[in-house]
Scaffold this motif. Sequence first.
Motif, PDB file in Angstrom:
ATOM      1  N   GLN A 148       5.499  -1.260   8.043  1.00 15.63           N
ATOM      2  CA  GLN A 148       6.847  -1.376   7.523  1.00 15.63           C
ATOM      3  C   GLN A 148       7.153  -0.085   6.760  1.00 15.63           C
ATOM      4  N   PHE A 149       8.333   0.483   6.985  1.00 20.62           N
ATOM      5  CA  PHE A 149       8.618   1.794   6.441  1.00 20.62           C
ATOM      6  C   PHE A 149       9.726   1.746   5.397  1.00 20.62           C
ATOM      7  N   ASN A 150       9.580   2.604   4.390  1.00 17.78           N
ATOM      8  CA  ASN A 150      10.607   2.829   3.392  1.00 17.78           C
ATOM      9  C   ASN A 150      11.861   3.341   4.082  1.00 17.78           C
TER      10      ASN A 150
ATOM     11  N   ALA B 268       6.626  12.839  -5.797  1.00 17.57           N
ATOM     12  CA  ALA B 268       7.772  11.989  -6.109  1.00 17.57           C
ATOM     13  C   ALA B 268       8.249  11.275  -4.861  1.00 17.57           C
ATOM     14  N   MET B 269       8.897  10.124  -5.082  1.00 19.42           N
ATOM     15  CA  MET B 269       9.446   9.367  -3.964  1.00 19.42           C
ATOM     16  C   MET B 269      10.684   8.591  -4.399  1.00 19.42           C
ATOM     17  N   ASP B 270      11.661   8.552  -3.494  1.00 21.18           N
ATOM     18  CA  ASP B 270      12.821   7.677  -3.637  1.00 21.18           C
ATOM     19  C   ASP B 270      12.491   6.439  -2.808  1.00 21.18           C
ATOM     20  N   PHE B 271      12.368   5.302  -3.459  1.00 18.06           N
ATOM     21  CA  PHE B 271      11.769   4.137  -2.821  1.00 18.06           C
ATOM     22  C   PHE B 271      12.748   2.992  -2.644  1.00 18.06           C
TER      23      PHE B 271
ATOM     24  N   GLY C 108      -0.528   1.707  -9.657  1.00 18.69           N
ATOM     25  CA  GLY C 108       0.534   2.689  -9.467  1.00 18.69           C
ATOM     26  C   GLY C 108       1.786   2.138  -8.838  1.00 18.69           C
ATOM     27  N   ALA C 109       1.680   1.041  -8.096  1.00 19.51           N
ATOM     28  CA  ALA C 109       2.811   0.524  -7.338  1.00 19.51           C
ATOM     29  C   ALA C 109       3.822  -0.186  -8.229  1.00 19.51           C
TER      30      ALA C 109
ATOM     31  N   LEU D  82       0.809  -1.218   0.000  1.00 20.53           N
ATOM     32  CA  LEU D  82       0.000   0.000   0.000  1.00 20.53           C
ATOM     33  C   LEU D  82       0.845   1.272   0.000  1.00 20.53           C
ATOM     34  N   SER D  83       2.116   1.174   0.387  1.00 18.48           N
ATOM     35  CA  SER D  83       2.995   2.351   0.406  1.00 18.48           C
ATOM     36  C   SER D  83       4.052   2.296  -0.690  1.00 18.48           C
TER      37      SER D  83
END
Length: 245
Positions: free
Chosen positions: A55-57, A75-78, A36-37, A7-8
């Motif tokens: 659980q976190f990035n 935007a995200m750095d994943f 989207g994931a 979900l994240s």
Amino acid sequence: NVHGQYLSYGVLNVFNADGDGGHDFENGWDWARMPGATAVHYPIAEVDGRPHARQFNSKTFVGGVELNNQFGLFAMDFEDAPFPNQPHSPLSAKKSWFFFGDRVVALGSGITRSADACDVESTLFQTKLEDGSATTKGDWLTDAVGNGYYVPEGQNLMVTNGVQKSRGHGDEMATAGEYVTAVINHGVSPQGALYEYVVCPGAESKGNVADSYNVIQQNDAAHIVEDLRSGTIAAALFSGFKTTG
């Protein structure tokens, strides 16, 4: 939700004018293909059993901006987190969404993971087939609730249509439902893979969407896109920049 580990991972839910996103989480929903994931497509048995905690990035670059209630950027750095039932081979990516009026330009770069038995995918949509239908014509797709998607050629686009078997969000029972799903497949061990597509909510035809934007840069340093209709340029700068003042 014991199956909600993705979900994240950069989910983008798109709803039509009636508020219908084509989701039916309790009837055949593929929890490894969240719209989207970018994620590893594990079978449902391997998505089970995660601890009941968030659980976190591991990365800290994430956020968004908007301009005049008409343009936006997120935007995200994943990098994904480890889960107990799966071998941990970190999946990493740079992901961005550029909101230009009636279009959303979605970019990914640096999609990297060492070898595993399951493919890494970026999901465009997963919509339940009830009264609606979905179409595929070259580089233009529509989902079952009337949204359009432009996918430039040269990507490994996969569209499936049929009955999916899954389990409910609490893992309390087996479920099934008929869906149409579109993903860009990056293979089992992508090294710096990319994706690009445009979401056109409510659009019945492609029109000139392919000529309405220009990707200026798409790599680990930055995602930069120009909206050719308005002249607006938006940029997500992941590295190699300095602030002043």
